[in-house]
Design an enzyme around this catalytic site. Structure first.
Site, PDB file in Angstrom:
ATOM      1  N   THR A   7       0.854  -1.196   0.000  1.00  0.00           N
ATOM      2  CA  THR A   7       0.000   0.000   0.000  1.00  0.00           C
ATOM      3  C   THR A   7       0.886   1.240   0.000  1.00  0.00           C
ATOM      4  O   THR A   7       0.908   2.024  -0.954  1.00  0.00           O
ATOM      5  CB  THR A   7      -0.918   0.023   1.237  1.00  0.00           C
ATOM      6  OG1 THR A   7      -1.778  -1.114   1.178  1.00  0.00           O
ATOM      7  CG2 THR A   7      -1.767   1.296   1.283  1.00  0.00           C
ATOM      8  N   ARG A  55       6.426   8.448   4.261  1.00  0.00           N
ATOM      9  CA  ARG A  55       6.936   7.604   3.172  1.00  0.00           C
ATOM     10  C   ARG A  55       6.953   8.388   1.846  1.00  0.00           C
ATOM     11  O   ARG A  55       7.819   8.187   1.007  1.00  0.00           O
ATOM     12  CB  ARG A  55       6.084   6.333   3.044  1.00  0.00           C
ATOM     13  CG  ARG A  55       6.224   5.349   4.226  1.00  0.00           C
ATOM     14  CD  ARG A  55       7.620   4.776   4.314  1.00  0.00           C
ATOM     15  NE  ARG A  55       8.028   4.271   3.020  1.00  0.00           N
ATOM     16  CZ  ARG A  55       7.763   3.041   2.561  1.00  0.00           C
ATOM     17  NH1 ARG A  55       7.133   2.176   3.332  1.00  0.00           N
ATOM     18  NH2 ARG A  55       8.166   2.668   1.354  1.00  0.00           N
ATOM     19  N   ARG A  96      10.496  -4.412  -5.223  1.00  0.00           N
ATOM     20  CA  ARG A  96      10.119  -5.131  -4.003  1.00  0.00           C
ATOM     21  C   ARG A  96      10.199  -6.614  -4.299  1.00  0.00           C
ATOM     22  O   ARG A  96       9.522  -7.103  -5.207  1.00  0.00           O
ATOM     23  CB  ARG A  96       8.710  -4.738  -3.551  1.00  0.00           C
ATOM     24  CG  ARG A  96       8.195  -5.605  -2.419  1.00  0.00           C
ATOM     25  CD  ARG A  96       6.943  -5.049  -1.764  1.00  0.00           C
ATOM     26  NE  ARG A  96       7.271  -3.923  -0.899  1.00  0.00           N
ATOM     27  CZ  ARG A  96       6.484  -3.481   0.090  1.00  0.00           C
ATOM     28  NH1 ARG A  96       5.309  -4.044   0.314  1.00  0.00           N
ATOM     29  NH2 ARG A  96       6.860  -2.467   0.827  1.00  0.00           N
ATOM     30  N   SER A 151       5.667 -11.680   8.602  1.00  0.00           N
ATOM     31  CA  SER A 151       5.976 -10.909   7.398  1.00  0.00           C
ATOM     32  C   SER A 151       5.477 -11.638   6.158  1.00  0.00           C
ATOM     33  O   SER A 151       5.199 -12.850   6.205  1.00  0.00           O
ATOM     34  CB  SER A 151       7.489 -10.686   7.300  1.00  0.00           C
ATOM     35  OG  SER A 151       7.888  -9.681   8.204  1.00  0.00           O
ATOM     36  N   CYS A 207       5.629   0.489  10.975  1.00  0.00           N
ATOM     37  CA  CYS A 207       5.693   0.798   9.541  1.00  0.00           C
ATOM     38  C   CYS A 207       4.372   0.546   8.831  1.00  0.00           C
ATOM     39  O   CYS A 207       4.148   1.073   7.738  1.00  0.00           O
ATOM     40  CB  CYS A 207       6.799  -0.021   8.891  1.00  0.00           C
ATOM     41  SG  CYS A 207       6.497  -1.801   8.948  1.00  0.00           S
ATOM     42  N   LEU A 208       3.512  -0.299   9.428  1.00  0.00           N
ATOM     43  CA  LEU A 208       2.258  -0.740   8.818  1.00  0.00           C
ATOM     44  C   LEU A 208       2.569  -1.656   7.618  1.00  0.00           C
ATOM     45  O   LEU A 208       3.614  -1.485   7.012  1.00  0.00           O
ATOM     46  CB  LEU A 208       1.366   0.422   8.394  1.00  0.00           C
ATOM     47  CG  LEU A 208       1.184   1.566   9.406  1.00  0.00           C
ATOM     48  CD1 LEU A 208       0.227   2.607   8.810  1.00  0.00           C
ATOM     49  CD2 LEU A 208       0.660   1.064  10.728  1.00  0.00           C
ATOM     50  N   ASP A 235       6.558  -4.263  14.471  1.00  0.00           N
ATOM     51  CA  ASP A 235       6.082  -4.569  13.122  1.00  0.00           C
ATOM     52  C   ASP A 235       5.310  -5.873  13.260  1.00  0.00           C
ATOM     53  O   ASP A 235       5.317  -6.509  14.330  1.00  0.00           O
ATOM     54  CB  ASP A 235       7.289  -4.709  12.168  1.00  0.00           C
ATOM     55  CG  ASP A 235       6.879  -4.950  10.704  1.00  0.00           C
ATOM     56  OD1 ASP A 235       5.697  -4.751  10.360  1.00  0.00           O
ATOM     57  OD2 ASP A 235       7.757  -5.343   9.907  1.00  0.00           O
ATOM     58  N   HIS A 257      14.705  -2.449   4.377  1.00  0.00           N
ATOM     59  CA  HIS A 257      13.629  -1.566   3.904  1.00  0.00           C
ATOM     60  C   HIS A 257      14.075  -0.114   4.056  1.00  0.00           C
ATOM     61  O   HIS A 257      13.583   0.620   4.909  1.00  0.00           O
ATOM     62  CB  HIS A 257      12.357  -1.839   4.718  1.00  0.00           C
ATOM     63  CG  HIS A 257      11.095  -1.380   4.062  1.00  0.00           C
ATOM     64  ND1 HIS A 257      11.056  -0.781   2.816  1.00  0.00           N
ATOM     65  CD2 HIS A 257       9.796  -1.424   4.488  1.00  0.00           C
ATOM     66  CE1 HIS A 257       9.788  -0.495   2.511  1.00  0.00           C
ATOM     67  NE2 HIS A 257       9.016  -0.874   3.507  1.00  0.00           N
ATOM     68  N   GLN A 278      11.651   2.928   4.237  1.00  0.00           N
ATOM     69  CA  GLN A 278      10.949   2.994   5.515  1.00  0.00           C
ATOM     70  C   GLN A 278      11.815   3.687   6.564  1.00  0.00           C
ATOM     71  O   GLN A 278      11.338   4.519   7.339  1.00  0.00           O
ATOM     72  CB  GLN A 278      10.588   1.574   5.988  1.00  0.00           C
ATOM     73  CG  GLN A 278       9.754   1.558   7.261  1.00  0.00           C
ATOM     74  CD  GLN A 278       8.369   2.141   7.042  1.00  0.00           C
ATOM     75  OE1 GLN A 278       7.677   1.782   6.104  1.00  0.00           O
ATOM     76  NE2 GLN A 278       7.959   3.049   7.911  1.00  0.00           N
TER      77      GLN A 278
HETATM   78  N1   CP Z   1       5.381   0.057   5.304  1.00  0.00           N
HETATM   79  C1   CP Z   1       5.251  -0.474   4.068  1.00  0.00           C
HETATM   80  O1   CP Z   1       6.213  -0.699   3.339  1.00  0.00           O
HETATM   81  O2   CP Z   1       3.965  -0.734   3.700  1.00  0.00           O
HETATM   82  P1   CP Z   1       3.500  -1.449   2.351  1.00  0.00           P
HETATM   83  O3   CP Z   1       3.888  -2.898   2.454  1.00  0.00           O
HETATM   84  O4   CP Z   1       2.015  -1.258   2.328  1.00  0.00           O
HETATM   85  O5   CP Z   1       4.181  -0.798   1.193  1.00  0.00           O
HETATM   86  N1  NVA Z   2       8.135  -7.010   7.766  1.00  0.00           N
HETATM   87  C1  NVA Z   2       7.061  -6.745   6.840  1.00  0.00           C
HETATM   88  C2  NVA Z   2       7.126  -5.323   6.383  1.00  0.00           C
HETATM   89  C3  NVA Z   2       6.079  -4.915   5.412  1.00  0.00           C
HETATM   90  C4  NVA Z   2       6.197  -3.475   5.024  1.00  0.00           C
HETATM   91  C5  NVA Z   2       7.160  -7.717   5.664  1.00  0.00           C
HETATM   92  O1  NVA Z   2       8.270  -7.984   5.205  1.00  0.00           O
HETATM   93  O2  NVA Z   2       6.130  -8.201   5.232  1.00  0.00           O
END
Ligand code: CP
Ligand code: NVA
Length: 330
Positions: A58, A310, A108, A245, A283-284, A241, A135, A138
């Site tokens: 997102t 961000r 990503r 993940s 970080c969401l 977090d 990341h 972030q």
């Molecule tokens: N914090 C972050 O990277 O969120 P997204 O996975 O939604 O990009």
């Molecule tokens: N630790 C999480 C971060 C997402 C922004 C993941 O890797 O899914």
């Protein structure tokens, strides 16, 4: 030599990292005050930024697309069903082809080696938009958020003036933590990590975090424990977090059990002895198990400004790596 890439905060000197954070702050203030410098909106004009995402997103997607638009470029989103990212075609071929037609790849991926391989063969800058190890976008946003919440008492000193702050990370030792910890060490911010047995920082990563102190005059210290209260003691910022993940979905049951007792609550912060004005960051995307609503939706919580930051982090990273070709002190 080839273009300069952003794989991790480990790639940056403290001066370069603070400069990215400061530039993000400067852009944010100017745009919000309606004082956008005219050159900003043309700095990427006529240029395409490829966004290759093999996982959902997102914030990273929206902030990158919005930042590219703000700089006058064209963001081209390529999801995992759109291109052959490491499937049916080598990363080498993908990297050579896409970099021959664009000005930057924002990627990503799963394994960090995927984004590193893209970078290795790319003729344009590659920005890591999350790998299993790092990341960086972030972390730039997180330090902008900390910088805003704890304005320096000495704004004239180089860096961000955050020396002496303490961050406590309670939860999984993951990609978001690793770059955050590297940023903390470089910025003179102490970071204490509490993770359950088996979910601590891997040895190689610990070495990288600790080695980030090299050449830093007063680096932040890393400490590790399995007791959340210990990490929280005297902390200015509590961070966590998700415990699960992306890619770890099959471990859900095991992880929920392992992390029992690690949820950030007001009571835990109190028992641990966090500083009176402690703040909360994440970080969401967030799930309720790692942090209670009473914290997440409280005035202590910086999570929504952190998410908005961000955007400004993406603007600063694109200006630094694409417009200024990796000359971050410009
Ligand atoms: N914090 C972050 O990277 O969120 P997204 O996975 O939604 O990009
Ligand atoms: N630790 C999480 C971060 C997402 C922004 C993941 O890797 O899914």
């Amino acid at each position: 030599s080839g273009p300069r890439h952003l794989m991790s905060i480990a790639d940056l000197t403290p001066a370069e990292f603070s400069s990215l954070v400061r530039n993000a702050a400067v852009r944010k203030q100017a745009v919000k005050a309606g004082q956008t410098p005219p050159s900003l909106s043309t700095s990427l004009s006529g240029q395409t930024i490829a966004m290759m995402f093999s996982k959902r997103s997102t914030r990273t997607r929206v902030s990158t697309e919005a930042a590219v638009t703000m700089l006058g470029g064209h963001p081209m989103f390529l999801g995992k069903d759109d291109i052959q990212l490491g499937v049916n075609e080598s990363l080498y071929d993908t990297s050579v082809v896409i970099s021959s037609m664009t000005s930057c790849m924002v990627a990503r991926v799963g394994p960090h080696s995927d984004v590193a391989n893209l970078a290795k063969h790319s003729s344009v800058p590659v920005i890591n938009a999350l790998s299993e190890d790092f990341h960086p976008l972030q972390t730039i946003a997180d330090f902008l958020t900390i910088h805003e919440a704890f304005p320096s008492s000495k704004p004239s000193v180089p860096g961000l003036g955050l020396n002496g702050l303490k961050v406590a990370w309670v939860g999984d030792s993951n990609n978001v933590l690793f770059d955050l910890a590297i940023g903390c060490v470089k910025m003179g911010v102490d970071i204490a990590v509490a993770s359950p047995a088996g979910y601590g920082i891997p040895d190689k990563m610990r070495q990288l975090i600790i080695s980030s102190a090299e050449g830093v005059s007063s680096p932040g210290k890393l400490s590790e424990t399995m007791v959340p209260e210990e990490a929280i003691k005297g902390a200015d910022v509590l961070v966590t977090d998700t415990w699960i993940s992306m890619g770890q979905e099959s471990e859900q049951q095991k992880r929920l059990k392992a992390f029992a007792g690690y949820q950030i609550t007001n009571d835990l912060a109190k028992r641990g002895g966090a500083k009176e004005g402690w703040k909360f960051m994440h970080c969401l995307p967030r799930h309720p198990e790692e942090v209670a609503d009473e914290v997440f939706y409280s005035p202590r919580s910086l999570v929504f400004p952190e998410a908005e930051n961000r955007l400004w982090a993406a603007v600063a990273a694109l200006e630094g790596f694409v417009v200024n070709k990796g000359n971050l002190l410009k």
